[in-house]
Design an enzyme around this catalytic site. Structure first.
Site, PDB file in Angstrom:
ATOM      1  CG  HIS A 165      14.266 -10.253  39.096  1.00 50.46           C
ATOM      2  ND1 HIS A 165      13.542 -10.941  38.156  1.00 50.46           N
ATOM      3  CD2 HIS A 165      15.538 -10.259  38.634  1.00 50.46           C
ATOM      4  CE1 HIS A 165      14.345 -11.360  37.186  1.00 50.46           C
ATOM      5  NE2 HIS A 165      15.561 -10.941  37.463  1.00 50.46           N
TER       6      HIS A 165
ATOM      7  N   GLY B 189      21.369 -11.286  34.312  1.00 49.85           N
ATOM      8  CA  GLY B 189      21.244  -9.960  33.699  1.00 49.85           C
ATOM      9  C   GLY B 189      21.236 -10.001  32.190  1.00 49.85           C
TER      10      GLY B 189
ATOM     11  CG  HIS C  27      20.450 -10.228  39.153  1.00 49.46           C
ATOM     12  ND1 HIS C  27      20.417 -11.590  39.049  1.00 49.46           N
ATOM     13  CD2 HIS C  27      19.401  -9.780  38.399  1.00 49.46           C
ATOM     14  CE1 HIS C  27      19.403 -11.953  38.268  1.00 49.46           C
ATOM     15  NE2 HIS C  27      18.782 -10.871  37.851  1.00 49.46           N
TER      16      HIS C  27
ATOM     17  CG  HIS D 237      17.789  -7.331  34.305  1.00 50.75           C
ATOM     18  ND1 HIS D 237      17.394  -6.901  35.561  1.00 50.75           N
ATOM     19  CD2 HIS D 237      17.746  -8.687  34.351  1.00 50.75           C
ATOM     20  CE1 HIS D 237      17.130  -7.967  36.313  1.00 50.75           C
ATOM     21  NE2 HIS D 237      17.349  -9.060  35.615  1.00 50.75           N
TER      22      HIS D 237
ATOM     23  CD  GLU E 178      13.677 -10.762  31.830  1.00 49.04           C
ATOM     24  OE1 GLU E 178      12.586 -10.329  31.450  1.00 49.04           O
ATOM     25  OE2 GLU E 178      13.834 -11.456  32.854  1.00 49.04           O
TER      26      GLU E 178
ATOM     27  CB  SER F  63      18.092 -11.678  26.843  1.00 47.00           C
ATOM     28  OG  SER F  63      17.431 -11.536  28.069  1.00 47.00           O
TER      29      SER F  63
HETATM   30 ZN    ZN Z   1      17.340 -10.968  36.382  1.00 50.57          ZN
END
Ligand code: ZN
Length: 226
Positions: A158, A28, A97, A95, A76, A74
């Site tokens: 995901h 995350g 999980h 984000h 992301e 990150s």
């Molecule tokens: Zn992820």
């Protein structure tokens, strides 16, 4: 240290993501936008949440270039910066999980609005974006498209992502999504879940936005009166 307070808050909420079960290990990521400088504070790649402190949080500009930080941001980051550039009504991207929301993304079913809390925080059923490898500009475009003007989107095969005006509200929305997914999954084992009527969802959402939306938090008198 640049944006010390905001970095400390990002570190604190990243630890809370981990301790409350939204992510495990180094999974995350979390970012918060500073409207004054335009900078974004984001968790580093491969962060160990347990020991995460303000100094570990990386400051990037709106395009994702590092402004200050001892780690790499990150993977992301392209997604976080794209969403924070496009959505001026929010300041945080998280984000996770979280397992039940992620499970809906494995069977490619949207999470319906089954709880009043979720109606307020999420405002609509949460869509599932098709699977794509994350961490690329193409993935960022895909997720931004599926998020649209919403508060949450599930990444196929995901995890999940939520956005919000503050770190506290974004954290709360991530739990509202996970609670909805979990309760819906349990309810389906007991019978046919009954969804909240659309007009009730709209009303709960309007109330929530009037109290916690961007304009309300900025002290807009018109919004506060509603
Ligand atoms: Zn992820």
């Amino acid at each position: 240290m640049l944006l010390e307070d905001l970095r400390a808050e990002v570190a604190r909420y990243a630890r809370k993501m981990s301790t409350s079960g939204l992510v495990r290990a180094t999974q995350g990521n979390l970012s918060a936008h500073d409207p004054e400088t335009g900078c974004i504070c984001i968790t580093p790649g491969g962060a160990d949440y347990e020991t995460l402190i303000a100094e570990d949080i990386v400051v990037v500009d709106e395009e994702g270039s590092v402004v200050e930080g001892r780690w790499q941001p990150s993977l992301e980051t392209p997604l976080h910066t794209l969403i924070l550039r496009r959505r001026r009504d929010i300041h945080c991207v998280m984000h996770t999980h979280s397992p039940y929301a992620t499970a809906f993304g494995v069977v490619y079913q949207p999470v319906p609005v089954v709880l009043s809390e979720s109606a307020a925080c999420l405002g609509a059923e949460v869509p599932v974006a098709p699977y794509a490898p994350s961490g690329t500009p193409e993935f960022a475009e895909l997720i931004a498209e599926y998020l649209g003007e919403g508060s949450a989107v599930i990444w196929g095969n995901h995890g999940a992502m939520v956005v919000g005006t503050t770190l506290a509200l974004t954290f709360s929305t991530a739990h509202a999504l996970e609670d909805s997914a979990m309760v819906c999954a349990i309810a389906r084992q007991l019978g046919e879940p009954k969804l909240l009527p659309p007009e009730e969802v709209a009303q709960l959402r309007a109330f929530w936005l009037a109290h916690y939306g961007q304009r309300a938090l900025a002290g807009d008198p018109e919004e506060a009166e509603r």
